[in-house]
Design a protein around this motif. Structure first.
Motif, PDB file in Angstrom:
ATOM      1  N   LEU A  58       4.128   4.872  -4.587  1.00 35.88           N
ATOM      2  CA  LEU A  58       4.146   3.691  -5.236  1.00 35.88           C
ATOM      3  C   LEU A  58       3.121   5.005  -6.106  1.00 35.88           C
ATOM      4  O   LEU A  58       2.746   5.011  -6.584  1.00 35.88           O
ATOM      5  CB  LEU A  58       2.705   2.721  -5.028  1.00 35.88           C
ATOM      6  N   LEU A  59       3.686   4.515  -7.909  1.00 43.11           N
ATOM      7  CA  LEU A  59       3.116   4.538  -8.966  1.00 43.11           C
ATOM      8  C   LEU A  59       1.819   4.703  -9.346  1.00 43.11           C
ATOM      9  O   LEU A  59       0.991   5.763 -10.051  1.00 43.11           O
ATOM     10  CB  LEU A  59       4.727   4.860 -10.474  1.00 43.11           C
ATOM     11  N   GLY A  60       1.392   3.780  -9.598  1.00 44.14           N
ATOM     12  CA  GLY A  60       0.083   2.960  -9.671  1.00 44.14           C
ATOM     13  C   GLY A  60      -0.774   2.655  -9.015  1.00 44.14           C
ATOM     14  O   GLY A  60      -1.627   2.082  -8.955  1.00 44.14           O
ATOM     15  N   GLY A  61      -0.816   3.370  -8.053  1.00 43.69           N
ATOM     16  CA  GLY A  61      -1.887   2.598  -6.066  1.00 43.69           C
ATOM     17  C   GLY A  61      -0.667   1.333  -6.304  1.00 43.69           C
ATOM     18  O   GLY A  61      -0.030   0.838  -5.966  1.00 43.69           O
ATOM     19  N   ASN A  62      -2.086   0.833  -5.252  1.00 41.01           N
ATOM     20  CA  ASN A  62      -1.764  -0.529  -3.965  1.00 41.01           C
ATOM     21  C   ASN A  62      -1.072  -1.241  -5.514  1.00 41.01           C
ATOM     22  O   ASN A  62      -1.546  -1.564  -6.622  1.00 41.01           O
ATOM     23  CB  ASN A  62      -2.859  -0.996  -3.490  1.00 41.01           C
TER      24      ASN A  62
ATOM     25  N   ARG B 193       7.316  -2.118 -11.344  1.00 41.80           N
ATOM     26  CA  ARG B 193       6.332  -3.566 -11.204  1.00 41.80           C
ATOM     27  C   ARG B 193       5.950  -4.277 -12.906  1.00 41.80           C
ATOM     28  O   ARG B 193       6.547  -3.589 -13.445  1.00 41.80           O
ATOM     29  CB  ARG B 193       4.505  -3.589 -10.706  1.00 41.80           C
ATOM     30  N   SER B 194       6.531  -5.680 -12.575  1.00 42.63           N
ATOM     31  CA  SER B 194       5.742  -6.601 -13.448  1.00 42.63           C
ATOM     32  C   SER B 194       4.688  -7.718 -12.868  1.00 42.63           C
ATOM     33  O   SER B 194       5.125  -8.744 -11.747  1.00 42.63           O
ATOM     34  CB  SER B 194       6.696  -7.487 -13.282  1.00 42.63           C
ATOM     35  N   LEU B 195       3.473  -7.630 -12.924  1.00 38.98           N
ATOM     36  CA  LEU B 195       2.101  -8.464 -13.192  1.00 38.98           C
ATOM     37  C   LEU B 195       2.194  -9.778 -14.129  1.00 38.98           C
ATOM     38  O   LEU B 195       1.679  -9.928 -14.178  1.00 38.98           O
ATOM     39  CB  LEU B 195       1.584  -7.933 -12.845  1.00 38.98           C
ATOM     40  N   ALA B 196       3.466  -9.727 -15.271  1.00 37.94           N
ATOM     41  CA  ALA B 196       2.655 -10.601 -16.027  1.00 37.94           C
ATOM     42  C   ALA B 196       3.381 -12.398 -15.485  1.00 37.94           C
ATOM     43  O   ALA B 196       4.689 -12.437 -14.709  1.00 37.94           O
ATOM     44  CB  ALA B 196       3.718 -10.853 -17.154  1.00 37.94           C
ATOM     45  N   ALA B 197       2.799 -13.054 -16.161  1.00 41.13           N
ATOM     46  CA  ALA B 197       3.517 -14.714 -15.873  1.00 41.13           C
ATOM     47  C   ALA B 197       4.366 -14.762 -16.472  1.00 41.13           C
ATOM     48  O   ALA B 197       5.474 -14.797 -17.523  1.00 41.13           O
ATOM     49  CB  ALA B 197       2.846 -15.359 -16.107  1.00 41.13           C
ATOM     50  N   ILE B 198       6.024 -15.099 -15.678  1.00 43.19           N
ATOM     51  CA  ILE B 198       7.189 -15.161 -15.938  1.00 43.19           C
ATOM     52  C   ILE B 198       7.084 -16.855 -15.260  1.00 43.19           C
ATOM     53  O   ILE B 198       6.885 -17.297 -14.486  1.00 43.19           O
ATOM     54  CB  ILE B 198       8.145 -14.753 -15.958  1.00 43.19           C
ATOM     55  N   ALA B 199       8.234 -17.799 -16.114  1.00 45.57           N
ATOM     56  CA  ALA B 199       8.662 -19.035 -15.739  1.00 45.57           C
ATOM     57  C   ALA B 199       9.643 -19.023 -14.281  1.00 45.57           C
ATOM     58  O   ALA B 199      10.608 -17.632 -14.312  1.00 45.57           O
ATOM     59  CB  ALA B 199       9.013 -20.120 -16.276  1.00 45.57           C
TER      60      ALA B 199
ATOM     61  N   LYS C 258       0.936  -0.748  -0.346  1.00 47.73           N
ATOM     62  CA  LYS C 258       0.182   0.089   0.085  1.00 47.73           C
ATOM     63  C   LYS C 258       0.895   0.557   0.054  1.00 47.73           C
ATOM     64  O   LYS C 258       2.230   0.931   0.658  1.00 47.73           O
ATOM     65  CB  LYS C 258      -1.092  -0.265   1.036  1.00 47.73           C
ATOM     66  N   GLU C 259       0.088   2.086  -0.630  1.00 49.01           N
ATOM     67  CA  GLU C 259       0.752   3.526  -0.626  1.00 49.01           C
ATOM     68  C   GLU C 259       0.850   4.413   0.453  1.00 49.01           C
ATOM     69  O   GLU C 259      -0.012   5.144  -0.021  1.00 49.01           O
ATOM     70  CB  GLU C 259       0.577   4.361  -1.633  1.00 49.01           C
ATOM     71  N   THR C 260       1.869   3.848   1.647  1.00 48.17           N
ATOM     72  CA  THR C 260       1.342   4.744   3.150  1.00 48.17           C
ATOM     73  C   THR C 260       2.443   4.071   3.734  1.00 48.17           C
ATOM     74  O   THR C 260       3.080   3.381   3.036  1.00 48.17           O
ATOM     75  CB  THR C 260       0.141   3.962   3.209  1.00 48.17           C
ATOM     76  N   GLY C 261       2.281   5.188   4.915  1.00 51.19           N
ATOM     77  CA  GLY C 261       3.990   5.366   5.959  1.00 51.19           C
ATOM     78  C   GLY C 261       4.749   5.648   5.165  1.00 51.19           C
ATOM     79  O   GLY C 261       5.476   6.710   4.042  1.00 51.19           O
ATOM     80  N   ASN C 262       6.522   4.990   4.745  1.00 51.24           N
ATOM     81  CA  ASN C 262       7.672   5.374   3.823  1.00 51.24           C
ATOM     82  C   ASN C 262       7.002   4.958   2.195  1.00 51.24           C
ATOM     83  O   ASN C 262       8.197   4.202   2.019  1.00 51.24           O
ATOM     84  CB  ASN C 262       8.407   4.660   4.730  1.00 51.24           C
ATOM     85  N   ILE C 263       6.441   3.970   1.512  1.00 47.21           N
ATOM     86  CA  ILE C 263       6.058   3.925   0.551  1.00 47.21           C
ATOM     87  C   ILE C 263       5.267   3.878   0.087  1.00 47.21           C
ATOM     88  O   ILE C 263       4.212   4.958   0.118  1.00 47.21           O
ATOM     89  CB  ILE C 263       5.312   2.103   0.174  1.00 47.21           C
TER      90      ILE C 263
END
Length: 87
Positions: free
Chosen positions: A39-43, A67-73, A32-37
């Motif tokens: 993020l560019l695209g939200g949670n 961030r990489s949300l694509a499937a990889i082996a 989450k984009e809170t505390g000391n984080i």
């Protein structure tokens, strides 16, 4: 689980890079984009071991690089939380 603040022990300073991934599908982590984080695209939901979030430390805040949300082996049950030294 929700990750709202990153606290890492050791000699961590500005410029360090952190790569996060879920251990497995049973352990969903929402960064989450809170505390000391910051993020560019939200949670960011890390719900499989083939999704990654890369952060860089600037001052006391961890900023999203990519961030990489694509499937990889990957090998089964890969666990990631790696801090890379930058020069």
């Amino acid at each position: 689980d929700d990750l709202v603040t990153l606290t890492i022990a050791g000699n961590i300073r500005a410029g360090h890079i952190l790569i996060l991934s879920a251990e497995n599908v049973a352990r969903v982590v929402t960064v989450k984009e809170t505390g000391n984080i910051s993020l560019l695209g939200g949670n960011c939901v890390l719900d499989t071991a083939d999704k990654f979030l890369t952060l860089v430390l600037v001052g006391t805040t961890w900023y999203e690089v990519t961030r990489s949300l694509a499937a990889i082996a990957l090998e089964a049950n890969a666990v990631w939380a790696y801090v890379m030294e930058t020069f």
